[in-house]
Design a protein around this motif. Structure first.
Motif, PDB file in Angstrom:
ATOM      1  N   SER A  61      11.556 -19.290  24.077  1.00  6.99           N
ATOM      2  CA  SER A  61      11.094 -20.920  24.168  1.00  6.99           C
ATOM      3  C   SER A  61       9.641 -20.795  23.960  1.00  6.99           C
ATOM      4  N   ILE A  62       8.815 -19.704  23.638  1.00  7.31           N
ATOM      5  CA  ILE A  62       7.657 -19.366  22.820  1.00  7.31           C
ATOM      6  C   ILE A  62       7.365 -18.502  21.377  1.00  7.31           C
ATOM      7  N   LEU A  63       8.738 -17.412  21.749  1.00  9.12           N
ATOM      8  CA  LEU A  63       8.582 -16.685  20.618  1.00  9.12           C
ATOM      9  C   LEU A  63       9.491 -17.561  19.693  1.00  9.12           C
ATOM     10  N   ASN A  64      10.006 -18.459  19.669  1.00  6.68           N
ATOM     11  CA  ASN A  64      10.990 -19.082  18.636  1.00  6.68           C
ATOM     12  C   ASN A  64       9.845 -19.540  17.688  1.00  6.68           C
ATOM     13  N   PRO A  65       9.096 -20.451  18.181  1.00 10.48           N
ATOM     14  CA  PRO A  65       8.495 -21.501  17.304  1.00 10.48           C
ATOM     15  C   PRO A  65       7.445 -20.399  16.740  1.00 10.48           C
ATOM     16  N   LEU A  66       6.865 -18.831  17.978  1.00 11.14           N
ATOM     17  CA  LEU A  66       5.931 -17.659  16.801  1.00 11.14           C
ATOM     18  C   LEU A  66       6.225 -17.311  15.282  1.00 11.14           C
ATOM     19  N   LEU A  67       7.660 -17.278  15.555  1.00  7.84           N
ATOM     20  CA  LEU A  67       8.076 -16.011  14.822  1.00  7.84           C
ATOM     21  C   LEU A  67       8.508 -17.523  13.483  1.00  7.84           C
ATOM     22  N   LEU A  68       8.387 -18.227  13.741  1.00  9.13           N
ATOM     23  CA  LEU A  68       9.176 -19.548  12.663  1.00  9.13           C
ATOM     24  C   LEU A  68       7.430 -19.479  11.833  1.00  9.13           C
ATOM     25  N   VAL A  69       6.226 -19.540  13.052  1.00 12.30           N
ATOM     26  CA  VAL A  69       5.500 -20.140  12.729  1.00 12.30           C
ATOM     27  C   VAL A  69       5.097 -19.137  11.591  1.00 12.30           C
ATOM     28  N   ALA A  70       5.074 -17.814  12.040  1.00  7.16           N
ATOM     29  CA  ALA A  70       4.787 -16.385  11.466  1.00  7.16           C
ATOM     30  C   ALA A  70       5.383 -16.318   9.600  1.00  7.16           C
ATOM     31  N   ILE A  71       6.579 -16.657  10.026  1.00  6.38           N
ATOM     32  CA  ILE A  71       7.335 -16.859   8.240  1.00  6.38           C
ATOM     33  C   ILE A  71       6.816 -17.297   7.666  1.00  6.38           C
ATOM     34  N   TYR A  72       7.013 -19.151   7.650  1.00  8.91           N
ATOM     35  CA  TYR A  72       6.280 -19.606   7.244  1.00  8.91           C
ATOM     36  C   TYR A  72       4.972 -20.128   6.747  1.00  8.91           C
ATOM     37  N   SER A  73       3.541 -19.002   7.218  1.00 14.10           N
ATOM     38  CA  SER A  73       2.103 -18.780   7.297  1.00 14.10           C
ATOM     39  C   SER A  73       2.850 -17.612   5.654  1.00 14.10           C
ATOM     40  N   LEU A  74       3.715 -16.902   6.345  1.00 14.47           N
ATOM     41  CA  LEU A  74       3.845 -15.498   5.801  1.00 14.47           C
ATOM     42  C   LEU A  74       3.731 -16.048   4.252  1.00 14.47           C
ATOM     43  N   VAL A  75       4.827 -16.350   4.322  1.00 16.52           N
ATOM     44  CA  VAL A  75       4.959 -17.444   2.758  1.00 16.52           C
ATOM     45  C   VAL A  75       3.558 -18.565   2.074  1.00 16.52           C
ATOM     46  N   PHE A  76       4.127 -19.395   2.588  1.00 10.18           N
ATOM     47  CA  PHE A  76       2.801 -21.194   2.194  1.00 10.18           C
ATOM     48  C   PHE A  76       1.222 -20.422   2.381  1.00 10.18           C
ATOM     49  N   SER A  77       1.755 -19.544   3.217  1.00  6.39           N
ATOM     50  CA  SER A  77      -0.794 -19.542   2.992  1.00  6.39           C
ATOM     51  C   SER A  77      -0.516 -18.626   2.153  1.00  6.39           C
ATOM     52  N   LEU A  78       0.055 -17.839   1.061  1.00  8.78           N
ATOM     53  CA  LEU A  78      -0.020 -17.163   0.048  1.00  8.78           C
ATOM     54  C   LEU A  78      -0.252 -18.174  -1.471  1.00  8.78           C
ATOM     55  N   VAL A  79       0.478 -19.678  -0.754  1.00  5.36           N
ATOM     56  CA  VAL A  79       0.214 -20.382  -2.041  1.00  5.36           C
ATOM     57  C   VAL A  79      -0.967 -21.402  -1.666  1.00  5.36           C
ATOM     58  N   PHE A  80      -0.902 -21.636  -0.355  1.00  5.45           N
ATOM     59  CA  PHE A  80      -2.007 -22.848   0.056  1.00  5.45           C
ATOM     60  C   PHE A  80      -3.094 -22.332   1.173  1.00  5.45           C
ATOM     61  N   GLY A  81      -3.065 -20.826   0.370  1.00  6.40           N
ATOM     62  CA  GLY A  81      -4.828 -19.792   0.599  1.00  6.40           C
ATOM     63  C   GLY A  81      -4.482 -20.130   2.705  1.00  6.40           C
ATOM     64  N   ARG A  82      -5.619 -19.033   3.273  1.00 12.56           N
ATOM     65  CA  ARG A  82      -4.884 -18.137   4.163  1.00 12.56           C
ATOM     66  C   ARG A  82      -5.843 -19.458   5.126  1.00 12.56           C
ATOM     67  N   THR A  83      -6.541 -20.051   4.617  1.00 14.62           N
ATOM     68  CA  THR A  83      -7.043 -21.193   5.613  1.00 14.62           C
ATOM     69  C   THR A  83      -7.421 -22.660   5.491  1.00 14.62           C
ATOM     70  N   ILE A  84      -7.237 -23.925   6.513  1.00 12.98           N
ATOM     71  CA  ILE A  84      -6.778 -24.655   6.175  1.00 12.98           C
ATOM     72  C   ILE A  84      -8.493 -25.188   6.011  1.00 12.98           C
ATOM     73  N   GLY A  85      -9.506 -25.816   5.141  1.00 12.44           N
ATOM     74  CA  GLY A  85     -10.491 -26.652   5.848  1.00 12.44           C
ATOM     75  C   GLY A  85     -11.263 -24.920   6.947  1.00 12.44           C
ATOM     76  N   GLU A  86     -11.498 -25.170   7.975  1.00 16.18           N
ATOM     77  CA  GLU A  86     -11.730 -23.358   8.450  1.00 16.18           C
ATOM     78  C   GLU A  86     -10.933 -23.116   9.629  1.00 16.18           C
ATOM     79  N   THR A  87      -9.499 -23.626   9.534  1.00 10.94           N
ATOM     80  CA  THR A  87      -8.398 -23.813  10.731  1.00 10.94           C
ATOM     81  C   THR A  87      -8.277 -22.217   9.586  1.00 10.94           C
ATOM     82  N   PRO A  88      -7.561 -21.012  10.478  1.00 14.15           N
ATOM     83  CA  PRO A  88      -6.047 -20.629   9.932  1.00 14.15           C
ATOM     84  C   PRO A  88      -5.178 -21.112   9.342  1.00 14.15           C
ATOM     85  N   PHE A  89      -4.550 -20.659   8.638  1.00 14.48           N
ATOM     86  CA  PHE A  89      -3.051 -21.190   8.397  1.00 14.48           C
ATOM     87  C   PHE A  89      -2.332 -21.494   8.987  1.00 14.48           C
ATOM     88  N   ALA A  90      -2.634 -20.137  10.327  1.00 12.98           N
ATOM     89  CA  ALA A  90      -1.049 -20.406  11.372  1.00 12.98           C
ATOM     90  C   ALA A  90      -1.504 -21.292  12.284  1.00 12.98           C
TER      91      ALA A  90
END
Lengths: 426, 267
Positions: free
Chosen positions: B44-73
C-alpha cells in the motif's frame, strides 16, 4: 403488545414484483410517473398468527409456499407489503443453511461480526467465543475462511453461532437437514434446552418426525395462504396426507406396493373417485374394516389384540382378481405389517359383475401405542403392477398401550424369549 | 427538507448503532488486503510511490523538476493521494452489494452502511499513504505548518461526496451491470480534468474558470495548501464543493432508498 406473546403477525402479505428484465425494475423504481413495469406475485397472503413465549411453532408447506418469505419478514429482512409483524426481543436466525456469513472471513471473525450485529460488544462476544467454538466442533477450520467449509461445517458454525447469541426468538429454516446425525442430535438437545428457557422457536422443516417431536404448534402454508393452524401433530398428519395425495396425483402408474412383486411396465391406471385411490375400476374395494373376534368393528385396539382385516370387493364387470393385499402403516408412513393372497399362496375365484368378494386376514397387532392406517389393494396379476383398485388409508385405528405393566419401546413388539446366563466369578 | 434531515439523522444513528460491526469489517478489509501477501503493508506504500515515480518521470520533463520550491514528485504526491482514495472508494462501490449479499439478505445490517465500510477501509489506506508522504516532506522540505490540521476537514469533505456517489453506484449496479464501465471512464476523464499532474497555472487565465468548475479541485489544491504552502481553507471553494457534496448525498440517498427494498428480492 401483550406480554405473553413473542411474535404477532396480522394479515401479513408479501407481494413480489416480477420483472421481465432488471432494467424494468430500475425504470420503475426511479420513475416519477408511477408507471408500472411488473407482474405481481403474492408470496404470502393475509397470514395471521400469534406465538406465545416459550412455544415452538413448526411451519410446514411445499416448496414455494411462502415459508421462507414469512420467516424473513419475521426477522425483519424483508418488509411486508401489507399487514404487520411484531416481535419481542432479540431475533436470531438460521435461514437457508446459514446466516449472514461473509465467505472471506474466518469462522471466528464471522462469529465476532454476528455478535456485533446481534448487539453484543466485542468483549461480550469474545466471552461467548469459546462455547461457540466448542459447539461447532470444526477444529482448525474455525480459523479458516468460511469459503473453504463444507456445507456441514457451515451449518455447524451457523447453528453454534446463532444459539449462543441469547435469542428470545430463534428462527430455523431447514438447518437441521445438513450436518451429520451426531450434530443433529446435539442441535436437538440444545433446542430442547432453549425451549426450557422460554425461548420461542420458529421451525421450518419438511421432516414430519422433527415437527412432531420438537414443536407444540404448527401451521401449514399452501401457495402463500395459511391453510391450517393447530397442534403440531395434527398439522404434520395433514401434511403427510397431502404428500401421499400429491404423489398419486402425479404418477399415473401407482407405486408398487411392497407386498406385491415388483415389475417394470406401463400401466394405464385411471385415477378416479376419491383422491387416494387408483386403479382400473373393474373391481372396487367397497370397505376395509378392522374387526374383533366377535365381528364388531374396531377403531381402537389393545396391544397385541387378535383382529381381522376385512377387505370387501365389488366386481363392476366380470373379472378375475388374482391378488388382494393390505399394508399397515404408522403415522410417518412407514410400512409395518402386510401381505397379500398371492404371497400367502391363496388363490381367488373369478367374479361376475355385481358379485362381492370378502377377503379376511387374521393377525395380531403387537404395535406401539399410536395411530395407524390400513391401505388395501386388489390386483390382476401378482407379477404386474396393474391394480383394479388401490386405496390408501382406507381405514385408521388407534393402538392402546399394553394393559399389563409391560412397556413397549419399539414400533413392533413380537414375543421374544430371553436366556440369561452367568459365567465365571468366584 | 425536514424529511431529508430526519432520514439523514436515521442514517447517522444506524451508523452509530452498528459502529462496531462497521469497524470490524473495515479491519477485516484492511487485513484481507495485506495478510497472506509477503510484502504486507509495503504494497500500500509501494503502489502510490510507483505511480508518483512514473508520473514524475514523465511530467517533470514538461513542467520542470520543481514546482515553486517543491520537488515535482512531492508536489504531485500531495494531490494524487486524496484522488487515489476517492477513486478507490468509487471503484469498490461497484460490486459492494453483491459482495455482502449474505449480510443484506440474512441479517438486520442496514445496507446503506456498506459505503461507510468502503470509505473506512479507503481512509485507513489513505492514512498509510499520508504517513509516507509526511515522512518524505519532513526529509525534503521541513516546512510542515499549522495548516496540516485542516487535513481531517478535507478528508471529511472527500468522504461526504464519495458517500453520495457510492450510494448511487452501488445501488444502481445491482440492476445495471454497465455501471462499473461508466465509473472507470468517468474517473479517467475526471483525473485529467483535475490539476493533479499539471499545475493549474498552465491553463490560460481566460479558461481558469473552467478548471474551477470541477469541485474536486477543492480537495487536491486544499491538500497542497495544507501540506506545502501552509495555507488555510478557501471559503468560496468550500461552499462550492459543499453544494456538490450535499447534492450527491441527497440524490444518492434518494436513489439508494428507492432501490434498497429491491435488493433482497433481486440478489
Amino acid at each position: 403488545m401483550e406480554p405473553e406473546y413473542s411474535v404477532i403477525c396480522e394479515n401479513l402479505s408479501k407481494k413480489f414484483k416480477i420483472y421481465a428484465s432488471p432494467n424494468d425494475r430500475i425504470r420503475e423504481a426511479l420513475s416519477f410517473s408511477g408507471k408500472s413495469f411488473h407482474k405481481d406475485f403474492w408470496a404470502l397472503r393475509n397470514v395471521s398468527f400469534r406465538l406465545r413465549k416459550g412455544v415452538t411453532l413448526g411451519i410446514m408447506g411445499f416448496n414455494g409456499s411462502g415459508k421462507s418469505t414469512l420467516l424473513k419478514m419475521i426477522c425483519g429482512y424483508l418488509a411486508p407489503t401489507s399487514g404487520s409483524v411484531i416481535t419481542a426481543g432479540r431475533v436470531a436466525s438460521i435461514l437457508e443453511l446459514g446466516t449472514g456469513f461473509n465467505r472471506e472471513f474466518t469462522g471466528r471473525e464471522n462469529v465476532m461480526l454476528y455478535g456485533g450485529l446481534m448487539g453484543f460488544s466485542v468483549r461480550e462476544t469474545r466471552e461467548k467465543m469459546e462455547e461457540v467454538e466448542a459447539f461447532a466442533d470444526i477444529g482448525d477450520f474455525f480459523d479458516r475462511p468460511v469459503k473453504l467449509y463444507s456445507s456441514g461445517m457451515y451449518a455447524r458454525l451457523a447453528f453454534a453461532c446463532t444459539i449462543h447469541m441469547e435469542p428470545d426468538i430463534l428462527v430455523i429454516d431447514e438447518a437441521l437437514a445438513v450436518g451429520d446425525i451426531a450434530f443433529q442430535h446435539k442441535c436437538i438437545h440444545r433446542i430442547r434446552s432453549l425451549q426450557k428457557r422460554e425461548v420461542s422457536l420458529l421451525f421450518v422443516s419438511h421432516s414430519i418426525g422433527a415437527v412432531k417431536s420438537l414443536c407444540q404448534e404448527a401451521l401449514f402454508l399452501d401457495r402463500g395462504r395459511l391453510v391450517l393452524q393447530g397442534k403440531a401433530e395434527d398439522v404434520a398428519n395433514y401434511y403427510h396426507g397431502l404428500i401421499a395425495h400429491r404423489e398419486q396425483e402425479k404418477k399415473e402408474a401407482p407405486k408398487n406396493p411392497p407386498v406385491m412383486k415388483k415389475e417394470a411396465g406401463e400401466t394405464k391406471a385411471a385415477v378416479r373417485g376419491k383422491e387416494k385411490r387408483i386403479g382400473t375400476g373393474e373391481a372396487r374395494i367397497e370397505e376395509v374394516r378392522l374387526r374383533d373376534d366377535g365381528g364388531g368393528v374396531l377403531e381402537v385396539v389393545e396391544f397385541d389384540q387378535p383382529v381381522s382385516v376385512g377387505v370387501r370387493i365389488l366386481a363392476r364387470v366380470d373379472c378375475s382378481p388374482a391378488v388382494v393385499g393390505f399394508i399397515i402403516r404408522d403415522r410417518f408412513g412407514n410400512d409395518l405389517l402386510g401381505t397379500n393372497t398371492a404371497v400367502e399362496g391363496r388363490s381367488l375365484p373369478p367374479l361376475r359383475q355385481g358379485e362381492e368378494l370378502l377377503v379376511t386376514f387374521r393377525l395380531r397387532l403387537p404395535l406401539l401405542k399410536g395411530n395407524y392406517s390400513v391401505t388395501a389393494a386388489v390386483g390382476h396379476d401378482p407379477d404386474q403392477p396393474a391394480f383394479l383398485d388401490w386405496w390408501d388409508h382406507a381405514c385408521v385405528f388407534e393402538v392402546l398401550p399394553p394393559a399389563s405393566r409391560r412397556t413397549v419401546n419399539c414400533k413392533v413388539h413380537l414375543p421374544i424369549a430371553i436366556d440369561v446366563q452367568k459365567k465365571g466369578g468366584p | 427538507m425536514l424529511g431529508l434531515v430526519a432520514s439523514f439523522r436515521k442514517f447517522l444513528s444506524r451508523a452509530a448503532k452498528h459502529h462496531q460491526v462497521i469497524w470490524m469489517m473495515v479491519q477485516r478489509d484492511f487485513k484481507a488486503r495485506y495478510v497472506g501477501s509477503v510484502g504486507g503493508i509495503l504494497w500500500s506504500i509501494l503502489n502510490p510511490l510507483l505511480l508518483v515515480a512514473i508520473y514524475s518521470l514523465v511530467f517533470s520533463l514538461v513542467f520542470g523538476r520543481t514546482i515553486g520550491e517543491t520537488p515535482f514528485a512531492l508536489w504531485l504526491f500531495c494531490a494524487l493521494l486524496p484522488w487515489l482514495t476517492f477513486m478507490e472508494i468509487l471503484r469498490s462501490s461497484v460490486g459492494i452489494i453483491e459482495k455482502y449479499k449474505n449480510l443484506i439478505t440474512k441479517t438486520p445490517f442496514p445496507s446503506e452502511l456498506l459505503p461507510v465500510v468502503i470509505i473506512g477501509a479507503a481512509l485507513t489506506n489513505h492514512l498509510v499513504g499520508l504517513g509516507v508522504l509526511v515522512a518524505l516532506l519532513l526529509v525534503f522540505q521541513p516546512s510542515l505548518g499549522w495548516a496540516v490540521i485542516t487535513l481531517p476537514f478535507y478528508l471529511l469533505c472527500l468522504s461526504s461526496l464519495a458517500l453520495g456517489l457510492s450510494w448511487i453506484i452501488s445501488s444502481v449496479n445491482v440492476f445495471i451491470r454497465d455501471v462499473g464501465q461508466v465509473v472507470n471512464l468517468v474517473l479517467q476523464l475526471w483525473f485529467y480534468l483535475c490539476p493533479i499532474i499539471y499545475p493549474a497555472s498552465i491553463i490560460p487565465e481566460s479558461y481558469q474558470y473552467l478548471l474551477r468548475l470541477n469541485p474536486f479541485i477543492f480537495i487536491t489544491e486544499g491538500y497542497r495548501r495544507a501540506l506545502l504552502t501552509n495555507e488555510g481553507i478557501l471559503p468560496v471553494d468550500f461552499l462550492y464543493y459543499l453544494f456538490f457534496a450535499l447534492t450527491a448525498l441527497f440524490i444518492g440517498g434518494w436513489i439508494f432508498r428507492r432501490l434498497k427494498g429491491h435488493f433482497a428480492e433481486y440478489l
